[in-house]
Design an enzyme around this catalytic site. Structure first.
Site, PDB file in Angstrom:
ATOM      1  N   SER A 111       0.827  -1.203   0.000  1.00 21.92           N
ATOM      2  CA  SER A 111       0.000   0.000   0.000  1.00 21.92           C
ATOM      3  C   SER A 111       0.861   1.252   0.000  1.00 21.92           C
ATOM      4  CB  SER A 111      -0.903   0.007   1.237  1.00 21.92           C
ATOM      5  OG  SER A 111      -1.591   1.242   1.357  1.00 21.92           O
ATOM      6  N   TYR A 139      -2.205   5.827  -5.302  1.00 23.74           N
ATOM      7  CA  TYR A 139      -3.289   6.775  -5.545  1.00 23.74           C
ATOM      8  C   TYR A 139      -2.701   7.918  -6.364  1.00 23.74           C
ATOM      9  CZ  TYR A 139      -5.770   4.522  -1.652  1.00 23.74           C
ATOM     10  OH  TYR A 139      -6.380   3.620  -0.829  1.00 23.74           O
ATOM     11  N   THR A 165      -5.260   2.509  -7.697  1.00 16.33           N
ATOM     12  CA  THR A 165      -6.610   2.453  -7.132  1.00 16.33           C
ATOM     13  C   THR A 165      -7.449   3.559  -7.760  1.00 16.33           C
ATOM     14  OG1 THR A 165      -5.844   1.501  -5.053  1.00 16.33           O
ATOM     15  CG2 THR A 165      -7.965   2.627  -5.015  1.00 16.33           C
ATOM     16  N   LYS A 238      -7.147  -1.051 -10.045  1.00 13.31           N
ATOM     17  CA  LYS A 238      -7.826  -1.657  -8.899  1.00 13.31           C
ATOM     18  C   LYS A 238      -9.057  -0.834  -8.526  1.00 13.31           C
ATOM     19  CE  LYS A 238      -7.150  -2.766  -3.985  1.00 13.31           C
ATOM     20  NZ  LYS A 238      -8.202  -1.882  -3.444  1.00 13.31           N
ATOM     21  N   HIS A 262     -12.954  -2.030  -2.751  1.00 17.77           N
ATOM     22  CA  HIS A 262     -12.170  -1.472  -1.648  1.00 17.77           C
ATOM     23  C   HIS A 262     -12.537  -2.141  -0.325  1.00 17.77           C
ATOM     24  CE1 HIS A 262      -9.462   2.194  -1.509  1.00 17.77           C
ATOM     25  NE2 HIS A 262      -9.417   1.796  -0.249  1.00 17.77           N
TER      26      HIS A 262
END
Length: 364
Positions: A111, A139, A165, A238, A262
């Protein structure tokens, strides 16, 4: 007292123990979904509704769980999903997770809200297996320069892919976090995103205040094309729910689609990922791999996902529960249980390997 995780027999055992030992704020952050958490619950329930129409009387003595995942062999069709702030679960954080994933022979998706730098995570994984794979979740926030810098760092560290994402123009409303006044704990940092003099995540009431600066509501397909052209790494998308978005992503150069909501943490009322998966598989039509996350807790769920056309599943919360219960050994045991369950599921469904997990298992 530290439990003997070797005695845990299912992923649910880890969840029960972790919920007992974690303090309230990290416990609720890890387990929470958006609003009434209906999508969170449905993610899991929808897998269980799919019946497996098994065969009999075929030789499965030589079966294997090995699979191809994004062009390379893995011990099983499972990836560690990107989850934030592992040091809230255990002091060793993402380093412990990386070691366990490398030992298990599965990719780890790190992440961007990690508490450990990508360089350190890659070094930990490679210390176990020089061929270990790490993908970097991203992100696209307001500071595009910081996004480009992180993509470059991931490539320089030896990451194999980026996972963008795309379901987070704003943060979903997670009521548990709001009630707890969630904030990144003192002494802990979101190491990839913080900048001197900039926001930190140490203030706010819930993630939508504490971490609003990490995302950007103006995100469009043009931003994906910009990221695609800014890195030599393949980029997966994603957070895909609909067939037309899966198709457009592939058309614009995505090298993989991760069907995800998510973990039920964004739009409550969204379909379970297992409902969305077949539509996205049909739209992609074999051009790139399709992966899925959300509610996977059993080897039977992995088989179901493969039968619906997924190349692999991603598992998030169970890894955190393993980390909270036993650090690296806890994560290793979670992945060991999942691989063993998949092996037994293949045998009982009379399939010699994951390539034999065809649609007729669910639609005879």
């Amino acid at each position: 007292m530290t439990p003997d995780v070797a005695e845990f027999t299912s992923l649910d055992d880890f969840e029960r123990h972790a919920l007992e030992v974690l303090p309230q704020m990290p416990r609720d952050y890890f387990r929470s979904g958006a609003w009434a958490e209906s999508t969170l619950r449905e993610n899991r329930a929808a897998w269980e509704r799919l019946r497996i129409w098994y065969r009999v009387m075929r030789d499965v003595s030589g079966r294997s769980t090995r699979a191809e995942v994004l062009g390379r062999s893995a011990a099983m069709p499972v990836c560690v999903a990107p989850t934030a702030l592992h040091r809230m679960a255990h002091p060793d954080g993402e380093v412990a997770t990386a070691r366990a994933a490398a030992a298990a022979g599965v990719p780890m998706i790190l992440s961007s809200l990690s508490t450990t730098a990508v360089e350190e995570v890659r070094a930990a994984a490679r210390s176990v297996d020089p061929a270990a794979r790490t993908w970097m979740q991203m992100y696209i926030g307001r500071d595009r320069g910081a996004v480009r810098e992180l993509a470059q760092r991931a490539a320089a560290a030896g990451c194999d892919a980026l996972v963008l994402t795309v379901d987070t123009p704003v943060w979903g409303i997670r009521e548990r976090d709001i009630r707890n006044h969630f904030r990144v704990p003192d002494g802990m940092r979101i190491v990839h995103l913080e900048r001197p003099g900039g926001p930190t995540g140490h203030a706010g009431r819930g993630i939508h205040e504490a971490l609003a600066w990490t995302i950007d509501a103006s995100l469009t397909w043009r931003d994906f094309e910009w990221l695609r052209d800014s890195t030599p790494l393949p980029v997966l998308l994603k957070g895909i729910c609909r067939a037309e978005d899966a198709a457009q992503g592939v058309q614009l150069g995505a090298q993989g689609i991760l069907v995800s909501n998510h973990g039920g943490r964004q739009l409550d009322g969204a379909p379970a990922t297992v409902e969305a998966l077949p539509h996205c598989v049909d739209a992609v039509a074999g051009r790139v791999p399709v992966l899925v996350d959300g509610g996977v807790r059993r080897g039977t769920d992995v088989l179901r996902a493969l039968a619906l056309g997924a190349q692999a599943v991603c598992v998030g919360r169970p890894v955190l529960w393993g980390l909270a219960s036993g650090g690296e050994q806890g994560v290793a045991r979670v992945l060991e249980i999942l691989r063993h369950e998949l092996d037994v599921t293949l045998a009982l469904a009379v399939r010699a390997g994951v390539a034999d997990a065809t649609a007729d298992l669910l639609r005879p």
